[in-house]
Design a protein around this motif. Sequence first.
Motif, mmCIF file in Angstrom:
data_model
loop_
_atom_site.group_PDB
_atom_site.id
_atom_site.type_symbol
_atom_site.label_atom_id
_atom_site.label_comp_id
_atom_site.label_asym_id
_atom_site.label_seq_id
_atom_site.Cartn_x
_atom_site.Cartn_y
_atom_site.Cartn_z
ATOM 1 N N SER A 78 0.877 -1.170 0.000
ATOM 2 C CA SER A 78 0.000 0.000 0.000
ATOM 3 C C SER A 78 0.914 1.220 0.000
ATOM 4 C CB SER A 78 -0.886 0.003 1.254
ATOM 5 O OG SER A 78 -0.114 0.280 2.402
ATOM 6 N N PRO A 79 0.386 2.395 -0.282
ATOM 7 C CA PRO A 79 1.244 3.587 -0.249
ATOM 8 C C PRO A 79 1.903 3.796 1.117
ATOM 9 C CG PRO A 79 -0.834 4.098 -1.348
ATOM 10 C CD PRO A 79 -0.958 2.713 -0.777
ATOM 11 N N LEU A 84 6.807 3.578 4.400
ATOM 12 C CA LEU A 84 7.517 3.061 5.570
ATOM 13 C C LEU A 84 8.737 2.261 5.144
ATOM 14 C CD1 LEU A 84 7.834 2.539 8.592
ATOM 15 C CD2 LEU A 84 6.164 0.666 8.374
ATOM 16 N N SER A 85 8.572 1.433 4.143
ATOM 17 C CA SER A 85 9.693 0.626 3.647
ATOM 18 C C SER A 85 10.842 1.512 3.156
ATOM 19 C CB SER A 85 9.207 -0.285 2.521
ATOM 20 O OG SER A 85 10.261 -1.079 2.048
ATOM 21 N N ASP A 86 10.508 2.566 2.421
ATOM 22 C CA ASP A 86 11.541 3.497 1.936
ATOM 23 C C ASP A 86 12.253 4.183 3.099
ATOM 24 O OD1 ASP A 86 10.823 2.834 -0.650
ATOM 25 O OD2 ASP A 86 9.666 4.683 -0.997
ATOM 26 N N LEU A 112 5.325 7.328 10.234
ATOM 27 C CA LEU A 112 5.056 6.336 9.192
ATOM 28 C C LEU A 112 4.643 4.989 9.778
ATOM 29 C CD1 LEU A 112 7.898 7.282 6.702
ATOM 30 C CD2 LEU A 112 5.433 7.510 6.317
ATOM 31 N N LEU A 113 5.180 4.648 10.928
ATOM 32 C CA LEU A 113 4.735 3.420 11.610
ATOM 33 C C LEU A 113 3.249 3.528 11.967
ATOM 34 C CD1 LEU A 113 7.721 2.680 14.010
ATOM 35 C CD2 LEU A 113 6.783 1.082 12.323
ATOM 36 N N GLN A 114 2.858 4.688 12.476
ATOM 37 C CA GLN A 114 1.450 4.899 12.826
ATOM 38 C C GLN A 114 0.569 4.909 11.577
ATOM 39 O OE1 GLN A 114 1.864 8.585 14.958
ATOM 40 N NE2 GLN A 114 2.424 7.575 16.876
ATOM 41 N N ASP A 115 1.045 5.550 10.508
ATOM 42 C CA ASP A 115 0.271 5.631 9.265
ATOM 43 C C ASP A 115 0.084 4.271 8.603
ATOM 44 O OD1 ASP A 115 0.100 8.349 9.621
ATOM 45 O OD2 ASP A 115 1.562 8.852 8.052
ATOM 46 N N ALA A 116 1.086 3.396 8.763
ATOM 47 C CA ALA A 116 1.012 2.078 8.111
ATOM 48 C C ALA A 116 -0.074 1.218 8.729
ATOM 49 C CB ALA A 116 2.362 1.383 8.159
ATOM 50 N N GLY A 117 -0.481 1.538 9.931
ATOM 51 C CA GLY A 117 -1.667 0.927 10.502
ATOM 52 C C GLY A 117 -1.467 -0.348 11.277
ATOM 53 N N ALA A 118 -2.607 -0.998 11.480
ATOM 54 C CA ALA A 118 -2.689 -2.162 12.360
ATOM 55 C C ALA A 118 -1.838 -3.332 11.877
ATOM 56 C CB ALA A 118 -4.144 -2.593 12.504
#
Length: 139
Positions: A78-79, A84-86, A112-118
Motif C-alpha cells: 500500500s502507499p 515506511l519501507s523506503d 510512518l509506523l502509525q500511518d502504516a496501521g494495524a
Amino acid sequence: MGTAERDEESGAGTAGGQGGRRFGNIRIGNVRDGVVGIGDNNRIVNGPQGGAVCDPAYEELLRAVGQLSADLARLVDSPQVSALSDELTSTQDEIQRTGRAGAGRLARLRVLLQDAGAGVGMLASGVAVGQAVGALLGG
C-alpha cells in the motif's frame, strides 16, 4: 611511495634509499593513500570498514529495522507500507554510514509506523522498531 631498503651491515632500514639513519632510527619520506605502522603488535587496516561504530541503542534499532523491512515484504503493498519501507531503508543506510539516525528521521519513522496501521502494529518487528524509536526520542 618508495620501497624500503635494508642495510645488510647494520640491519637498519632506509625508506626508499633516501638517506634514512641507521641503528634503529626510521625515516619515512612520502606516503600517499597508504598507512604506516611502526613498532610491535600493530594492527593496520587500510580501506573502508563495515560502517560506523554505533551506540547500542542504534544497534538495536538497526536490527529491528532490518527485521521489519523483511517482514514488510510479506505484507500487501500500500502507499503507507511503501513509504515506511523506503524510510526504513534510509534509516538503515544512515545508521550504517554514521552510527546514528537524526531526530527528524526518527520522528518521520514514528509517524510512518502509525500511518502504516494495524498490520504493521501486529508485527513483533513493528513493535520493536516503535519501542527503539521511542527510547531514542525519549517517549
